[in-house]
Structure formats: C-alpha cells, structure tokens
Design a protein around this motif. Structure first.
Motif: not given
Length: 185
Positions: A41, A80, A98, A146-147, A153-154, A157
C-alpha cells in the motif's frame, strides 16, 4: 510474459456470513488463504508533499515501512508502485494491492512499453517490469478492496501511513493483526 492477474478475496456481507453459520453451523471457507499473499500500500499527503509505502508479507510476518521523502513526482501512484516494486524485488509471487491503476500500468508496461514513452513514472514502471521479467517464477498481481477489513491490506495501510508521517510503528502499535485461522474478512 510472467505476470498474471487474479481477482481474489471476495467479501461477504456480515449478515450473509451469519446466515451461513446458522444454517450450516460454520462460516463458508475463504476462497483463498489470505496468509499466502504479500500486501502493499502507499500513502501520500498533498499538503506536505510526503509519501510512504508499506509492505506486509503475511507468510513471514515481515513488515516494511518505506519513507519516500525526496522522491520526484510525488503522488499516491508513485507510493503504490514503490511498494509493489519492493515486494517484487524481495521475491514475492502473490502481491495484493488496492491500487487498480498500478496493476493496469504495470501490465501495460509489460505488454506495450511504447505506450508509456512520455509517462512521468516510465522509469519506475520499467524497473518493476524488468524485475518481473527477471523473476524465476510467475508474479501475480491481485486487486483487493481497500478498507474493508482484509487483514494484510490493513496492516500494509498502517505501515504506509506511518512511513509517510515519518514515524516508525512498533509491533504493538499495529492494530490490524489477526491470528492465522481467524476469519480475516
């Protein structure tokens, strides 16, 4: 070419999952094992023109923060791509991001490099394409939402935001952790 695109990690609404648990006694299995991916990310703050990138390898639990201050053409896309580039350099085979535009640009660079002759990130895209081409194994770029609670992924991030802010996260400050076997949706 040695690049594959996958659409993975479909999200189920919590109510559907609860209904499945009531009907069948258990939640349906995940389509893919989230721990098999390297998540990337980027983060960009326009008012300070600062960037950071985060890479999280769920198999080895490697967490990397890349502070990108001083990099020309600062943008979220640059951040990214820097995270994806780092993951490819480290030998990752399944890279989840993402950023749909980053995947698109890399694939376009692999197949139609002349299309990026005047692209401001041409050099960065070519370096990523070269790393993928030199890889001894196929590299799969995976688009994730995302999110929405995808643990890997979190974590990526949080690492990217901290890198952009110039702070180094300690192990106990990363909140998006999940034990293997817990549902990561």
């Amino acid at each position: 070419a040695k690049i594959a695109l996958m659409k993975v990690l479909p999200q189920q609404e919590p109510t559907r999952q609860l209904e499945s648990q009531k009907l069948y006694g258990t939640a349906p299995p995940l389509k893919y094992d989230w721990t098999a991916f390297t998540y990337t990310d980027g983060s960009f703050k326009a008012d300070t023109n600062t960037m950071g990138a985060g890479v999280y390898d769920a198999q080895t639990d490697l967490k990397v923060q890349l502070n990108l201050d001083g990099v020309s053409s600062a943008s979220i896309n640059t951040a990214e791509l820097a995270a994806i580039h780092y993951a490819v350099q480290q030998g990752a085979t399944y890279i989840a991001t993402d950023s749909k535009i980053s995947i698109h640009q890399i694939v376009k660079q692999m197949h139609y490099p002349q299309a990026h002759m005047f692209h401001p990130l041409r050099g960065q895209l070519q370096r990523i394409a070269n790393c993928i081409a030199a890889s001894s194994h196929p590299v799969s770029l995976i688009k994730v939402k995302s999110h929405v609670g995808i643990v890997g992924n979190e974590v990526a991030d949080e690492l990217a935001v901290a890198a952009q802010a110039g702070t180094e996260l300690q192990e106990d400050e990363i909140t998006a952790e999940c034990e293997p076997g817990e549902d990561s949706r």
